[in-house]
Design a protein around this motif. Structure first.
Motif, short mmCIF file in Angstrom:
data_model
loop_
_atom_site.label_atom_id
_atom_site.label_comp_id
_atom_site.label_asym_id
_atom_site.label_seq_id
_atom_site.Cartn_x
_atom_site.Cartn_y
_atom_site.Cartn_z
N GLN A 2 0.82 -1.22 0.00
CA GLN A 2 0.00 0.00 0.00
C GLN A 2 0.85 1.26 0.00
O GLN A 2 0.46 2.27 -0.58
N LYS A 3 2.04 1.21 0.57
CA LYS A 3 2.92 2.38 0.56
C LYS A 3 3.39 2.69 -0.86
O LYS A 3 3.50 3.84 -1.25
N ALA A 4 3.65 1.63 -1.64
CA ALA A 4 4.11 1.81 -3.02
C ALA A 4 3.04 2.49 -3.87
O ALA A 4 3.36 3.13 -4.86
N ILE A 49 -20.88 1.57 2.25
CA ILE A 49 -19.42 1.45 2.35
C ILE A 49 -18.83 0.50 1.31
O ILE A 49 -17.65 0.56 1.03
N ARG A 50 -19.65 -0.36 0.72
CA ARG A 50 -19.15 -1.23 -0.36
C ARG A 50 -18.64 -0.40 -1.54
O ARG A 50 -17.80 -0.85 -2.30
N GLY A 51 -19.13 0.83 -1.67
CA GLY A 51 -18.69 1.70 -2.75
C GLY A 51 -17.46 2.53 -2.41
O GLY A 51 -17.00 3.31 -3.24
N PHE A 52 -16.93 2.40 -1.22
CA PHE A 52 -15.76 3.19 -0.80
C PHE A 52 -14.50 2.36 -0.99
O PHE A 52 -14.22 1.45 -0.21
N ASP A 53 -13.71 2.68 -2.00
CA ASP A 53 -12.54 1.85 -2.30
C ASP A 53 -11.44 1.96 -1.26
O ASP A 53 -10.54 1.13 -1.22
N ARG A 54 -11.50 2.95 -0.39
CA ARG A 54 -10.49 3.08 0.68
C ARG A 54 -10.75 2.11 1.83
O ARG A 54 -9.88 1.89 2.66
N VAL A 55 -11.95 1.55 1.88
CA VAL A 55 -12.29 0.60 2.95
C VAL A 55 -11.74 -0.77 2.54
O VAL A 55 -12.21 -1.38 1.59
N ASP A 77 -20.49 -1.09 16.81
CA ASP A 77 -21.11 -2.02 15.88
C ASP A 77 -20.20 -2.49 14.75
O ASP A 77 -20.27 -3.62 14.31
N ILE A 78 -19.36 -1.59 14.24
CA ILE A 78 -18.60 -1.83 13.03
C ILE A 78 -17.13 -1.53 13.28
O ILE A 78 -16.80 -0.53 13.92
N LEU A 79 -16.24 -2.36 12.75
CA LEU A 79 -14.80 -2.07 12.75
C LEU A 79 -14.34 -2.12 11.30
O LEU A 79 -14.59 -3.10 10.60
N MET A 80 -13.69 -1.03 10.86
CA MET A 80 -13.21 -0.93 9.49
C MET A 80 -11.72 -0.62 9.48
O MET A 80 -11.22 0.02 10.39
N ARG A 81 -11.06 -1.05 8.42
CA ARG A 81 -9.69 -0.61 8.15
C ARG A 81 -9.72 0.15 6.84
O ARG A 81 -10.20 -0.35 5.83
N VAL A 82 -9.24 1.38 6.90
CA VAL A 82 -9.24 2.29 5.76
C VAL A 82 -7.81 2.69 5.46
O VAL A 82 -7.00 2.85 6.38
N VAL A 83 -7.46 2.84 4.18
CA VAL A 83 -6.14 3.33 3.80
C VAL A 83 -6.25 4.77 3.30
O VAL A 83 -7.29 5.17 2.76
N ALA A 84 -5.18 5.53 3.52
CA ALA A 84 -5.17 6.94 3.10
C ALA A 84 -3.75 7.35 2.76
O ALA A 84 -2.77 6.74 3.22
N ALA A 85 -3.64 8.42 1.98
CA ALA A 85 -2.34 8.96 1.60
C ALA A 85 -1.70 9.70 2.77
O ALA A 85 -0.49 9.63 2.97
N ASP A 142 -5.95 13.46 3.52
CA ASP A 142 -6.70 12.52 2.69
C ASP A 142 -7.72 11.77 3.54
O ASP A 142 -8.87 11.59 3.14
N PHE A 143 -7.32 11.32 4.72
CA PHE A 143 -8.24 10.63 5.62
C PHE A 143 -9.37 11.57 6.05
O PHE A 143 -10.53 11.18 6.07
N ASP A 144 -9.04 12.82 6.35
CA ASP A 144 -10.05 13.80 6.75
C ASP A 144 -11.09 13.98 5.64
O ASP A 144 -12.29 14.02 5.90
N ARG A 145 -10.63 14.05 4.39
CA ARG A 145 -11.56 14.16 3.25
C ARG A 145 -12.47 12.94 3.17
O ARG A 145 -13.67 13.05 2.95
N PHE A 146 -11.87 11.75 3.33
CA PHE A 146 -12.68 10.52 3.31
C PHE A 146 -13.74 10.56 4.40
O PHE A 146 -14.91 10.25 4.16
N LEU A 147 -13.33 10.96 5.59
CA LEU A 147 -14.25 11.01 6.72
C LEU A 147 -15.40 11.99 6.45
O LEU A 147 -16.57 11.63 6.59
N GLU A 148 -15.06 13.21 6.05
CA GLU A 148 -16.07 14.25 5.86
C GLU A 148 -16.92 14.05 4.62
O GLU A 148 -18.14 14.27 4.64
N GLU A 149 -16.30 13.65 3.52
CA GLU A 149 -17.02 13.59 2.24
C GLU A 149 -17.67 12.25 1.98
O GLU A 149 -18.57 12.17 1.14
#
Length: 151
Positions: free
Chosen positions: A56-58, A86-92, A103-111, A115-122
């Protein structure tokens, strides 16, 4: 599933690109019976597919964030609505329905943090039915496995 099936699975988990001849040699079968077993394992959905593991770093996504989500209600409809969104969110990368107070535990990737803040808000915070979100950033991965134990 017998010991040979388990050897096939263990071998393919190490190298899913090997030829059928090499796989057959590795598990002690001739190619035709080996191919039949692989086809059966695929047909039974034991083998669900073949992918490449990418760093994911690459790809410019070095940040992993674990997010606990609490829903306003735990009804089937609320969970289904969340899951569809969330099935439509490719970062998940992973999302699990859990027991306990969250209720839910997710792992999300971000730059990066922005970038994570944008994912969270948008994206995430626009999903209906969320009561609260808590996130934790992974400092480093201590164990990562793609291969399941074959016992």
């Amino acid at each position: 599933m017998d010991a040979i099936d388990r050897r096939i699975i263990a071998t393919l988990q190490r190298d899913g690109r090997m030829s059928m001849t090499d796989l057959a040699n590795a598990v002690g079968l001739s190619p035709t019976p080996c191919a039949r077993r692989v086809a059966r394992l695929e047909g039974d959905h034991v083998i669900r597919g073949y992918t490449a593991r990418i760093d994911q770093k690459a790809l410019g996504l070095p940040v992993s964030v674990f997010i606990w989500v609490e829903l306003e209600t735990q009804s089937k409809e609320a969970i289904d609505t969340f899951e569809r969104a969330i099935r439509g969110f490719d970062r998940v990368m992973e999302c699990h329905l859990m027991t306990g107070s969250r209720d839910i535990l997710m792992r999300v990737v971000a730059a990066d943090l922005a970038d994570f803040d944008r994912f969270l808000e948008e994206r995430l915070m626009r999903v209906p039915g969320i009561r609260s979100v808590r996130s934790s950033f992974a400092l480093r991965s201590m164990v990562e496995r793609a291969a399941l134990p074959t016992m």
